[in-house]
Design a protein around this motif. Structure first.
Motif, PDB file in Angstrom:
ATOM      1  N   SER A  86       5.857   9.516  10.705  1.00 17.61           N
ATOM      2  CA  SER A  86       7.305   8.574  10.277  1.00 17.61           C
ATOM      3  C   SER A  86       8.037  10.005   9.098  1.00 17.61           C
ATOM      4  O   SER A  86       7.479  11.476   8.493  1.00 17.61           O
ATOM      5  N   LYS A  87       9.125  10.278   9.518  1.00 16.30           N
ATOM      6  CA  LYS A  87      10.220  10.878   8.798  1.00 16.30           C
ATOM      7  C   LYS A  87       9.630  10.861   7.378  1.00 16.30           C
ATOM      8  O   LYS A  87       9.945  11.522   6.245  1.00 16.30           O
ATOM      9  N   GLU A  88       9.586   9.816   6.515  1.00 11.98           N
ATOM     10  CA  GLU A  88       9.402   9.851   4.846  1.00 11.98           C
ATOM     11  C   GLU A  88       7.911   8.736   4.726  1.00 11.98           C
ATOM     12  O   GLU A  88       7.763   7.397   5.619  1.00 11.98           O
ATOM     13  N   ILE A  89       6.977   8.852   3.814  1.00 12.55           N
ATOM     14  CA  ILE A  89       5.752   8.648   3.525  1.00 12.55           C
ATOM     15  C   ILE A  89       5.625   8.564   2.038  1.00 12.55           C
ATOM     16  O   ILE A  89       6.281   8.629   1.598  1.00 12.55           O
ATOM     17  N   ILE A  90       5.363   6.958   1.929  1.00 14.53           N
ATOM     18  CA  ILE A  90       4.913   6.819   0.181  1.00 14.53           C
ATOM     19  C   ILE A  90       2.665   6.222   0.613  1.00 14.53           C
ATOM     20  O   ILE A  90       3.037   5.727   1.282  1.00 14.53           O
ATOM     21  N   LEU A  91       2.732   6.862  -0.747  1.00 14.57           N
ATOM     22  CA  LEU A  91       0.912   6.785  -0.953  1.00 14.57           C
ATOM     23  C   LEU A  91       1.241   6.398  -2.331  1.00 14.57           C
ATOM     24  O   LEU A  91       1.409   6.661  -2.778  1.00 14.57           O
ATOM     25  N   MET A  92       0.411   5.035  -1.625  1.00 12.20           N
ATOM     26  CA  MET A  92       0.673   4.381  -3.605  1.00 12.20           C
ATOM     27  C   MET A  92      -1.298   3.845  -3.772  1.00 12.20           C
ATOM     28  O   MET A  92      -2.172   3.423  -3.038  1.00 12.20           O
ATOM     29  N   VAL A  93      -1.253   4.302  -4.897  1.00 10.34           N
ATOM     30  CA  VAL A  93      -2.722   4.166  -5.270  1.00 10.34           C
ATOM     31  C   VAL A  93      -2.854   3.496  -6.795  1.00 10.34           C
ATOM     32  O   VAL A  93      -1.601   4.608  -7.828  1.00 10.34           O
ATOM     33  N   SER A  94      -3.889   2.996  -6.844  1.00 16.76           N
ATOM     34  CA  SER A  94      -3.804   2.188  -8.116  1.00 16.76           C
ATOM     35  C   SER A  94      -5.426   2.095  -8.368  1.00 16.76           C
ATOM     36  O   SER A  94      -6.468   1.599  -7.832  1.00 16.76           O
ATOM     37  N   GLY A  95      -5.913   2.439  -9.855  1.00 17.17           N
ATOM     38  CA  GLY A  95      -6.961   2.153  -9.935  1.00 17.17           C
ATOM     39  C   GLY A  95      -8.279   2.714 -10.230  1.00 17.17           C
ATOM     40  O   GLY A  95      -8.155   3.589  -9.612  1.00 17.17           O
ATOM     41  N   GLU A  96      -9.038   2.570 -11.458  1.00 11.54           N
ATOM     42  CA  GLU A  96     -10.606   3.540 -11.541  1.00 11.54           C
ATOM     43  C   GLU A  96     -10.817   3.591 -10.012  1.00 11.54           C
ATOM     44  O   GLU A  96     -11.550   4.566  -9.866  1.00 11.54           O
TER      45      GLU A  96
END
Ligand code: F6R
Length: 246
Positions: free
Chosen positions: A191-201
């Motif tokens: 992939s040209k660009e990646i967004i890694l989303m992370v939430s919570g304890e």
């Protein structure tokens, strides 16, 4: 390069991701978006639906490829990733159904399906913007610890821990599939660009491991340090073990 954006909470994480997606779509109205399922991107998808309904953002020429799908769960099953994507995003925006791609966990030949899906990614891709969530064990897609960084779309046996954490969506642990089809580490890294989303304890240990910057197949997400355009959007709860050590 990994840009790290620490945000207040889940809502802010979702808003940040919406902004990035919408600016990608504004720049490139026939972009290929890589999508994920799970709890993490639900707020992002809500924001995209809102953008479509209230601000006229159009996905008519967009193509999407999803990371993964369960094997042995029918497409129409309430917990298939196909159903998840219809309900949480695809059914509410103007993307034509044939432009939204999800691996077929019901294919007669699953090996053939893996090849077909990887070729599809190469044909319509490269993916302009890939959304990722993070497993508590560091998985991305369903690439569990130990997965080689050279993998393309392949069949996996789900980790017991992954099955346990997904059991909340099924009547009992026995109903949770044992296998899935997933884009591989290499498919994701294309992939040209990646967004890694992370939430919570619950993800705090995983973020601590990621932020140690040690690249290891035992923690699949760590490979992202080798990619040249990753944005980690992480909320305070998930980032708390990193902060405490500074
Ligand atoms: C989903 C996927 C998984 C999830 C991960 C986090 O398509 O590939 O890697 O992103 O398991 O799941 P949630 O968001 O439910 O914590």
């Amino acid at each position: 390069m990994m840009k790290v954006i620490v945000v207040e909470d889940y809502a802010e994480m979702s808003d940040e991701a919406v902004k990035i997606i919408e600016s990608q779509v504004a720049k490139n109205n026939n972009a290929v978006l890589g999508l994920a399922t799970g709890s993490t991107p639900i707020g992002l998808y809500k924001g995209m639906i809102e953008g479509h309904k209230e601000r006229g953002i159009s996905y008519q020429a967009i193509q999407t490829v999803n990371l993964d799908e369960y094997i042995g769960v029918e497409q129409g099953h309430a917990q298939s990733y196909y159903t998840f994507m219809r309900e949480n995003l695809l059914g509410h925006i103007d993307i034509p159904a044939e432009q939204a791609h999800i691996p077929n966990g019901q294919a007669i030949s699953l090996d053939e399906e893996c090849r077909r899906y990887e070729q599809l990614i190469d044909k319509i891709g490269p993916v302009d913007l890939q959304i990722l969530g993070l497993g508590e064990n560091g998985h991305i897609g369903f690439n569990e610890p130990g997965t080689s960084s050279t993998t393309t779309t392949h069949i996996v046996a789900l980790d017991e821990s992954t099955r346990q954490s997904n059991a909340r969506f099924f009547n009992s642990i026995d109903e949770v599939p044992t296998k899935a089809i997933t884009m591989g580490i290499q498919s994701i890294m294309k992939s040209k660009e990646i967004i890694l989303m992370v939430s919570g304890e619950k993800k705090a240990e995983a973020i601590k491991t990621l932020m140690s910057k040690t690249i290891s197949e035992q923690f699949p997400a760590s490979i992202l340090w080798k990619h040249n355009h990753v944005t980690l959007i992480v909320d305070k709860d998930a980032y708390k073990l990193v902060d405490s050590e500074r």
